[in-house]
Design an enzyme around this catalytic site. Structure first.
Site, short mmCIF file in Angstrom:
data_model
loop_
_atom_site.label_atom_id
_atom_site.label_comp_id
_atom_site.label_asym_id
_atom_site.label_seq_id
_atom_site.Cartn_x
_atom_site.Cartn_y
_atom_site.Cartn_z
N THR A 142 36.71 40.45 41.00
CA THR A 142 36.26 41.52 41.89
C THR A 142 36.67 41.22 43.32
O THR A 142 37.06 42.13 44.07
CB THR A 142 34.73 41.68 41.79
OG1 THR A 142 34.37 41.97 40.44
CG2 THR A 142 34.25 42.80 42.70
N HIS B 117 40.17 42.28 43.73
CA HIS B 117 40.26 43.74 43.89
C HIS B 117 39.90 44.13 45.33
O HIS B 117 40.56 44.99 45.94
CB HIS B 117 39.32 44.44 42.92
CG HIS B 117 39.81 44.49 41.50
ND1 HIS B 117 40.95 45.14 41.13
CD2 HIS B 117 39.29 43.96 40.36
CE1 HIS B 117 41.14 45.02 39.82
NE2 HIS B 117 40.15 44.30 39.34
#
Length: 340
Positions: free
Chosen positions: A39, A42
């Site tokens: 994450t 990202h």
């Protein structure tokens, strides 16, 4: 204190910022280590939580209690701890069901607010979980990612002797395999385009490993008596893999949707086939509440092989390099940022 601020996608700025003071119901944590999560990658590339920037990312952290707010009881300065980084209102329907991500007031440390790539962080004391003194910080920093895997297994209702296909043998895929082995799932099949990561997953407990996509269907069917897998876990976040997962699970099977895709990407589902085959799909992404406690227990009692996750370390000063080279280091299942 020092803090790595992601000022815009792709750019960290190491700054001196004010050290937070804990509020009455908060604990100040002196951070020891923070893991880099998919994450975080990202967020780094601007694919997720871009509206939170500038921000101090990082949610896989561990450390020691440096100070306590005046109303905090049951915790002690100097204790090693991990932190449940999902903050809900504690009042709504979803919070009462430990579905914090659906809380209308939900916040996540390191994702929607400042997190753990810093020397200190002030957190709600109710989310602080004391850790055993004899478990190294490099292992404690794996609590949050393991908690995500624990929750996925719980949501999918995995039990012994179930066949499970794991799509993706990265860090989370490897943890899925290890937890499935601990639960007693069998056979466990894992696939990834990286032969090295497949080999690591097989060493971690998978019964079958596939790095050639052309061989995947044959392997799954041969391992499951031609039925398909009871459960398929997508841990990559690719729409094509989600579509393939639907063809590789058996009638009555379950798809555990775990890998984050881009916003707006969809999975075509044949409604009639779903009804007639009695298949199901359930999403899961973050561990919280009991998931964190269970993950810590598993780590403390050696149920997870952590050595493959603790080899890549960078000081906070080199966080830009750690992120820039992340994709070039597939052999590193996990990278941790070490505070001074």
């Amino acid at each position: 204190m020092r803090a790595a601020v992601l000022t815009k996608p792709g750019t960290f700025d190491l700054r001196e910022v004010p050290r937070p003071d804990p509020g009455p119901d908060e604990a100040l944590i002196r951070i020891a280590r923070t893991g880099i999560c998919g994450t975080d990658i990202h967020i780094f590339h601007g694919h997720y939580a871009a509206d939170s920037l500038p921000m101090i990312p990082g949610h896989e952290f561990t450390g020691h209690i440096a100070a306590l707010g005046r109303d905090v009881a049951g915790l002690t300065e100097g204790q090693p701890v991990v932190v449940d980084t999902n903050i809900g209102c504690q009042r709504c329907y979803w919070c009462r069901r430990n579905e914090i991500l659906n809380c209308p007031e939900m916040r996540q440390m390191g994702i929607t607010m400042d997190g753990g790539f810093a020397d200190y962080i002030a957190v709600p004391a109710r989310l602080v979980i004391p850790a055993p003194e004899d478990v190294p910080a490099r292992v404690l920093a794996l609590t949050e990612p393991l908690a995500c895997v624990v929750r996925a297994a719980r949501k999918a209702r995995v039990t012994f002797a179930q066949s499970v296909l794991v799509l993706g043998a990265g860090p989370i895929g490897n943890l899925h395999v290890q937890l499935l082995r601990t639960i007693g799932a069998a056979p466990i099949i894992v696939t990834d385009l990286s032969p090295d990561r497949v080999a690591l997953a097989v060493k971690a407990g998978a019964d079958f490993g596939v790095s050639d996509p052309a061989e995947l269907e044959n392997t799954v069917m041969a391992a499951t008596g031609g039925r398909g897998a009871d459960i398929v876990i997508e841990s990559v976040g690719h729409p094509a893999l989600y579509a393939q997962a639907m063809t590789l699970m058996r009638k009555g099977g379950h798809l555990a949707a775990f890998g984050l895709t881009g916003a707006g990407e969809t999975l075509p589902v044949d409604i009639l086939e779903t009804i007639l085959r009695e298949t199901s799909i359930k999403g899961s992404v973050a561990g919280m509440g009991p998931d964190m406690h269970d993950a810590l227990t598993l780590l403390a009692h050696g149920r997870i092989r952590t050595a493959p996750f603790t080899g890549a370390e960078y000081p906070l000063e080199d966080i830009q390099t750690a992120f820039d080279t992340f994709a070039d280091r597939p052999q590193d299942l996990k990278t941790q940022i070490v505070m001074g």
